[in-house]
Scaffold this active site. Sequence first.
Site, PDB file in Angstrom:
ATOM      1  N   ASP A  24      -1.930 -20.198  17.920  1.00  0.00           N
ATOM      2  CA  ASP A  24      -1.885 -18.798  17.530  1.00  0.00           C
ATOM      3  C   ASP A  24      -0.912 -18.037  18.432  1.00  0.00           C
ATOM      4  O   ASP A  24      -0.936 -18.192  19.655  1.00  0.00           O
ATOM      5  CB  ASP A  24      -3.289 -18.203  17.644  1.00  0.00           C
ATOM      6  N   GLU A  62       2.580 -20.909  15.583  1.00  0.00           N
ATOM      7  CA  GLU A  62       2.785 -19.635  14.902  1.00  0.00           C
ATOM      8  C   GLU A  62       3.880 -18.951  15.716  1.00  0.00           C
ATOM      9  O   GLU A  62       3.608 -18.440  16.811  1.00  0.00           O
ATOM     10  CB  GLU A  62       1.511 -18.796  14.877  1.00  0.00           C
TER      11      GLU A  62
END
Length: 720
Positions: free
Chosen positions: A350, A386
């Site tokens: 993330d 990401e």
Amino acid sequence: MSRLMSRPGHPYPLGATWDGEGVNFALFSENATAVELCLFDRADQEKETHVIRLEERTNQVWHIFLPEVRPGQLYGFRVHGPYEPRAGHRFNPNKLLIDPYAKALQGRVQWSDAMFGYRIGDPDADLSFDDRNNAPHVPKSVVIEQAFTWGDDRPLRRPWSETVIYEAHVRGFTMRHPLVPDALRGTYAGLATRPVIEYLQRLGVSAIELLPVHALVDDQHLLDKGLTNYWGYNSIGYFAPEPRYAAQPELVVNQFKTMVKTLHSAGIEVILDVVYNHTAEGNHLGPTLCFRGIDNAAYYRLKPDEPRYYMDYTGTGNTLNVRHQRTLQLIMDSLRYWTLEMHVDGFRFDLAAALARELHDVDRLGGFFDIIQQDPVLSQVKLIAEPWDIGEGGYQVGNFPAGWAEWNGRYRDTIRRYWKGDGGQVSELGYRLSGSSDLYEASGRRPFASINFVTAHDGFTLHDLVSYNHKHNEANREDNQDGWDDNQSWNCGVEGPTDDPAILQLRWRQKRNILATLLLSQGVPMICGGDELGRTQQGNNNAYCQDNAISWIDWARSPDDEAFLRFTTALLMLRAAHPVFRRRQFFQGRSIYGADIKDLSWFRPDGHEMTPKDWQQGYVRCLGVQLAGDRIEERDHLGNPIRDDTFLLLMNAHHETIPFQLPAHPEPRPWQLVVDTMQPVIPARAPLRAEGDRYDLHGRSLALLQMDTSVPGPRLRPRT
């Protein structure tokens, strides 16, 4: 309170380690002046049963060995040191702290003013000091027995070129599944049940990517509204599986391992969405749960000129300090633990750009990536970034090192714009369909560096993408101000549910267009769980706090849902059967044999190849791409040449039907229709069509044709 026997113990491994004779406890703190180990019998216990001062300190690690302690023991730490927020130190021994290396947690955060290191309401805010004991309100760390019967389970190591990712939430995937026993719904064990496994196998996905399963904290402001942190991007324990997903919380580690083992036996890899960029402790006004009280200045990025405050590249109040060797060690130890002990196959990071920030700028060759690249364990698993954060310069799509795949945000945006009918997309579309060589080839990466997606947990579902022009996040109780507004205009007539047959048909066709594009593009496709079933969140594109029917997959299926599921499954079977859709090398776009046959060719509706001028025309919304399957120029793992059929993909984002002339080919063979998104299911093989025939490509539709190799063509000259 009886006194426990103790020995000095060892500084490594960090955390609590049972060796069959006792438990070694080790805690890093660079700036602490003293550390106390506190033992408990219950998670809600106010006063610890035993308090043991750690006298040994080696290389900034405090450690002790307790021969009388066994697995199942609950514990926490109290850490002494300066409480000087202006200098970046926030030690407060009144606060019981979670072990950063705890392998399991028991209990949840029970919010009260005692959870904060300062006095709530004090005019000096976080500069004040709170002396209340928080022990009854904080989760307890648990000593575990790591033994587990793995049998012959091992990493599946499925090649990227054969990978299809299915993004899912442990809880939301099975909470409404009629064939999963009530007691197992929403749990790791529920994901391991036969109906779920068989569904994933029939669908044809090869990996399940789970939203965060690290132990997490529900934000106080959400609980006050009757909501929870459903997505789980609020980690507090990087080694502990979240206990709320366990059918029996005391067996959480074993149940997670059983889930992984069961999925592996079905040929399905397990990828974890991990949040190493920030923690649940928030900004300078956040609670003291773990890292802040153990060594705030070591674990967090503090503002150099004002260390009272945090650098926030994540939008959550803090950013982990990967410049510090012990914080970097924490992350690496966590990744190795989940790989070696929990047998997971990969990780999706993330806001990974935050991990690359050595100073302020994003550094592509930051220490974190250097260490992973040389690690003999982690360099072999699937690594997905990401590739952005919210800081300046944080959008880094295409800039991660070799060995990493990336969520391709440019793929998502281009496919959405094209099928909406936006002009000026074809040049970008060409790159995205063919593997995004403009982003990845120069760094030596392959097409599978691109994780292609159009929808994910964050944003509209596929159904809502074509059904709503604006977000509808009212259930989040923030006056619909949260989340990002797509401002879509899909020309679908009305917003939200409708009974208009024409609008419904258009929506389903647009969903087929998008899904077919996703599964026929080069790269690794990722399906957002439930999209294949027409899942809706009623227009909520930020359902992070909705642990209810808004987020959970509804397994009750209408005839349209069933048809779309069959369409998805058939496309996945087609992709699996034909390596031309999942090449391991980029197309060359040129003739590679004596005959004039390119591995990749782009065509206008008149059947002629597109020219450089055509690519620049903003009004072009219809084009075709020919994939020469017998020109793959690749070999399988045994060294055998890979050959396939030739396919022609036709795409029309215009609202009117466009006659498409099937292009000429040096090997004149007929074409056969395989897919036409005007039809709700994959059709039976249609009559053959010759080159030069006109194929009427309806408005907002996609068609795929396959060259019939049963009809012999001219012999090719051998390549020189």
